[in-house]
Design a protein around this motif. Structure first.
Motif, PDB file in Angstrom:
ATOM      1  N   LEU A 168      42.230 -11.451 -10.013  1.00 11.93           N
ATOM      2  CA  LEU A 168      41.445 -12.275 -10.928  1.00 11.93           C
ATOM      3  C   LEU A 168      40.107 -11.626 -11.273  1.00 11.93           C
ATOM      4  O   LEU A 168      39.628 -11.739 -12.407  1.00 11.93           O
ATOM      5  N   LYS A 169      39.496 -10.930 -10.311  1.00  9.76           N
ATOM      6  CA  LYS A 169      38.243 -10.236 -10.595  1.00  9.76           C
ATOM      7  C   LYS A 169      38.447  -9.120 -11.610  1.00  9.76           C
ATOM      8  O   LYS A 169      37.585  -8.878 -12.462  1.00  9.76           O
ATOM      9  N   LYS A 170      39.577  -8.447 -11.520  1.00 12.69           N
ATOM     10  CA  LYS A 170      39.853  -7.341 -12.440  1.00 12.69           C
ATOM     11  C   LYS A 170      39.931  -7.821 -13.880  1.00 12.69           C
ATOM     12  O   LYS A 170      39.571  -7.081 -14.813  1.00 12.69           O
ATOM     13  N   VAL A 171      40.397  -9.045 -14.083  1.00 13.20           N
ATOM     14  CA  VAL A 171      40.548  -9.577 -15.447  1.00 13.20           C
ATOM     15  C   VAL A 171      39.448 -10.590 -15.770  1.00 13.20           C
ATOM     16  O   VAL A 171      39.575 -11.372 -16.712  1.00 13.20           O
ATOM     17  N   ASP A 172      38.383 -10.577 -14.962  1.00  7.89           N
ATOM     18  CA  ASP A 172      37.209 -11.425 -15.200  1.00  7.89           C
ATOM     19  C   ASP A 172      37.560 -12.911 -15.213  1.00  7.89           C
ATOM     20  O   ASP A 172      37.065 -13.675 -16.045  1.00  7.89           O
ATOM     21  N   LEU A 173      38.411 -13.317 -14.273  1.00  6.56           N
ATOM     22  CA  LEU A 173      38.762 -14.725 -14.147  1.00  6.56           C
ATOM     23  C   LEU A 173      38.377 -15.281 -12.775  1.00  6.56           C
ATOM     24  O   LEU A 173      38.908 -16.295 -12.333  1.00  6.56           O
ATOM     25  N   TYR A 174      37.464 -14.587 -12.108  1.00  6.54           N
ATOM     26  CA  TYR A 174      37.003 -15.034 -10.792  1.00  6.54           C
ATOM     27  C   TYR A 174      35.506 -14.782 -10.707  1.00  6.54           C
ATOM     28  O   TYR A 174      35.050 -13.641 -10.646  1.00  6.54           O
ATOM     29  N   ARG A 175      34.716 -15.882 -10.703  1.00  4.59           N
ATOM     30  CA  ARG A 175      33.262 -15.774 -10.699  1.00  4.59           C
ATOM     31  C   ARG A 175      32.711 -16.552  -9.505  1.00  4.59           C
ATOM     32  O   ARG A 175      32.570 -17.787  -9.578  1.00  4.59           O
ATOM     33  N   PRO A 176      32.438 -15.863  -8.374  1.00  3.45           N
ATOM     34  CA  PRO A 176      31.931 -16.549  -7.174  1.00  3.45           C
ATOM     35  C   PRO A 176      30.660 -17.334  -7.473  1.00  3.45           C
ATOM     36  O   PRO A 176      29.749 -16.844  -8.147  1.00  3.45           O
ATOM     37  N   GLY A 177      30.609 -18.561  -6.958  1.00  3.53           N
ATOM     38  CA  GLY A 177      29.446 -19.415  -7.159  1.00  3.53           C
ATOM     39  C   GLY A 177      29.512 -20.278  -8.401  1.00  3.53           C
ATOM     40  O   GLY A 177      28.738 -21.220  -8.547  1.00  3.53           O
ATOM     41  N   ASP A 178      30.449 -19.970  -9.292  1.00  8.72           N
ATOM     42  CA  ASP A 178      30.595 -20.744 -10.525  1.00  8.72           C
ATOM     43  C   ASP A 178      31.707 -21.774 -10.313  1.00  8.72           C
ATOM     44  O   ASP A 178      32.876 -21.407 -10.172  1.00  8.72           O
ATOM     45  N   TRP A 179      31.357 -23.065 -10.309  1.00  8.78           N
ATOM     46  CA  TRP A 179      32.320 -24.116 -10.016  1.00  8.78           C
ATOM     47  C   TRP A 179      33.023 -24.634 -11.262  1.00  8.78           C
ATOM     48  O   TRP A 179      33.782 -25.598 -11.183  1.00  8.78           O
ATOM     49  N   ARG A 183      38.749 -20.921 -17.101  1.00  8.81           N
ATOM     50  CA  ARG A 183      38.998 -19.486 -16.958  1.00  8.81           C
ATOM     51  C   ARG A 183      38.292 -18.920 -15.730  1.00  8.81           C
ATOM     52  O   ARG A 183      37.681 -17.856 -15.756  1.00  8.81           O
ATOM     53  N   ASN A 184      38.380 -19.658 -14.635  1.00 12.23           N
ATOM     54  CA  ASN A 184      37.718 -19.244 -13.394  1.00 12.23           C
ATOM     55  C   ASN A 184      38.535 -19.728 -12.216  1.00 12.23           C
ATOM     56  O   ASN A 184      38.722 -20.932 -12.017  1.00 12.23           O
ATOM     57  N   GLY A 185      39.028 -18.786 -11.411  1.00 17.95           N
ATOM     58  CA  GLY A 185      39.859 -19.145 -10.265  1.00 17.95           C
ATOM     59  C   GLY A 185      39.083 -19.442  -9.003  1.00 17.95           C
ATOM     60  O   GLY A 185      39.676 -19.833  -7.989  1.00 17.95           O
ATOM     61  N   TYR A 186      37.747 -19.284  -9.017  1.00 18.01           N
ATOM     62  CA  TYR A 186      36.947 -19.478  -7.807  1.00 18.01           C
ATOM     63  C   TYR A 186      37.075 -20.880  -7.217  1.00 18.01           C
ATOM     64  O   TYR A 186      37.303 -21.012  -5.999  1.00 18.01           O
ATOM     65  N   PRO A 187      36.937 -21.960  -8.016  1.00 17.68           N
ATOM     66  CA  PRO A 187      37.020 -23.292  -7.410  1.00 17.68           C
ATOM     67  C   PRO A 187      38.368 -23.568  -6.753  1.00 17.68           C
ATOM     68  O   PRO A 187      38.430 -24.129  -5.646  1.00 17.68           O
TER      69      PRO A 187
END
Length: 330
Positions: A168-179, A183-187
């Motif tokens: 997910l980080k490679k395709v910019d879909l994982y942003r730590p700290g962003d809830w 388009r964010n797999g972190y939560p």
């Protein structure tokens, strides 16, 4: 202050942080390896020794991975993935240490049945979040297996999550700290990890609480708290730092984003925390406390079979290979 001066001060502080974290990590690793060496040389119980060595290696793995993540920022995700996987192995190994100390699953079931039959103890009730489905006593024969599966599930979950986070980080879909879930797999990844580690630690504590009288001879509570402290402290401090980024408390520095600064801060703190936990391990994981184990096998033949030479015993790296962990699971 001019921009070149600001950049110079920031680079100097970054270098100082890297050096000081390296010193803390090196000392923590040295203390921990000394504790490991004492177990290898003087703990005569081979099976117990193997599980304890895996647990004790938690500090060197954490300290080394944290410092390497600081020194090699482009590979930080890979070092953090390795650290997370070893965390799961540590939790599982501590559970197996308790089972082995008690003589194995069969002896655990016999001990539970005997104390209920003799009236010296109470039957084991279901772990709290499953009592709505099963309110009666747990079958002694199934008790260890249920606890085992509850702890073991954390290993494949953390491996899958680690790989998924890298992708997910490679395709910019994982942003730590962003809830934000857009388009964010972190939560989602965080929620799954919290659920999995909570399930594992709950079953670990359930097993300890159910067998604490039989485990009293091995000082289990401080040992358990050392692991619980590392797991929960490191995880939730990452969540808190992520919240600080979201709140704007942590700001970009130089050409580093706020997320880069937050990640570096977490690894820096982790290096110093491992120094504290290395000292706690040295105190609460002594090598010479295993004379009160339940089975004669552990007191006699097991120790005689696996006793190393007190001065020449090499580091048994086979204790840490994936094959030995897989054999335990089977």
């Amino acid at each position: 202050m001019s921009d070149p001066e600001s950049q110079s001060i920031f680079l100097e502080s970054t270098l100082w942080a890297l050096v000081s974290a390296g010193v803390a990590s090196a000392v923590a690793i040295g203390i921990s390896l000394r504790t490991v060496d004492r177990h290898i040389r003087w703990n005569p119980h081979g099976e117990i020794r193997a599980y304890l060595v895996r647990v004790l290696f938690m500090v060197p793995v954490y300290a080394a991975a944290a410092w390497l993540a600081l020194a090699q920022r482009s590979y930080a995700g890979y070092w953090d993935m390795f650290r997370g996987i070893y965390e799961a192995i540590t939790v599982y190994s501590f559970f197996m240490f308790m089972v082995s100390y008690l003589g194995g699953p069969v002896r655990v079931a016999e001990a539970v049945e005997e104390r209920v039959r003799s009236g010296t103890g109470h039957p084991i009730h279901q772990v709290w979040f499953l009592r709505m489905c099963h309110r009666g006593a747990v079958d002694p024969a199934a008790f260890t297996r249920q606890a085992f599966l509850g702890v073991l599930q954390y290993v494949p979950v953390v491996v899958v999550l680690a790989v998924l986070q890298l992708v997910l980080k490679k395709v910019d879909l994982y942003r730590p700290g962003d809830w934000s879930v857009h388009r964010n797999g972190y939560p989602v990844c965080t929620a799954v990890q919290v659920l999995s580690v909570t399930t594992a630690m709950t079953h670990l504590i359930w097993f300890y609480h159910s067998m604490k009288e039989e485990l009293a001879g091995c000082w289990p509570l401080p040992k358990l708290l050392c692991i619980k402290g590392v797991v929960f402290l490191t995880f939730f401090q990452g969540v808190v730092i992520g919240i600080l980024v979201k709140a704007g408390v942590i700001q970009p520095q130089g050409h580093y984003t706020a997320g880069d600064v937050a990640t570096a801060l977490q690894f820096y703190i982790l290096c110093w925390e491992m120094l504290v936990f290395a000292g706690l391990q040295a105190h609460y994981y002594p090598y010479n406390e295993y004379d009160g184990m339940m089975t004669s096998e552990h007191k006699g033949t097991a120790g005689d079979r696996d006793t190393p030479s007190p001065l020449t015993a090499p580091l048994p790296l086979e204790m840490l290979t994936p094959e030995t962990v897989a054999v335990d699971a089977v």
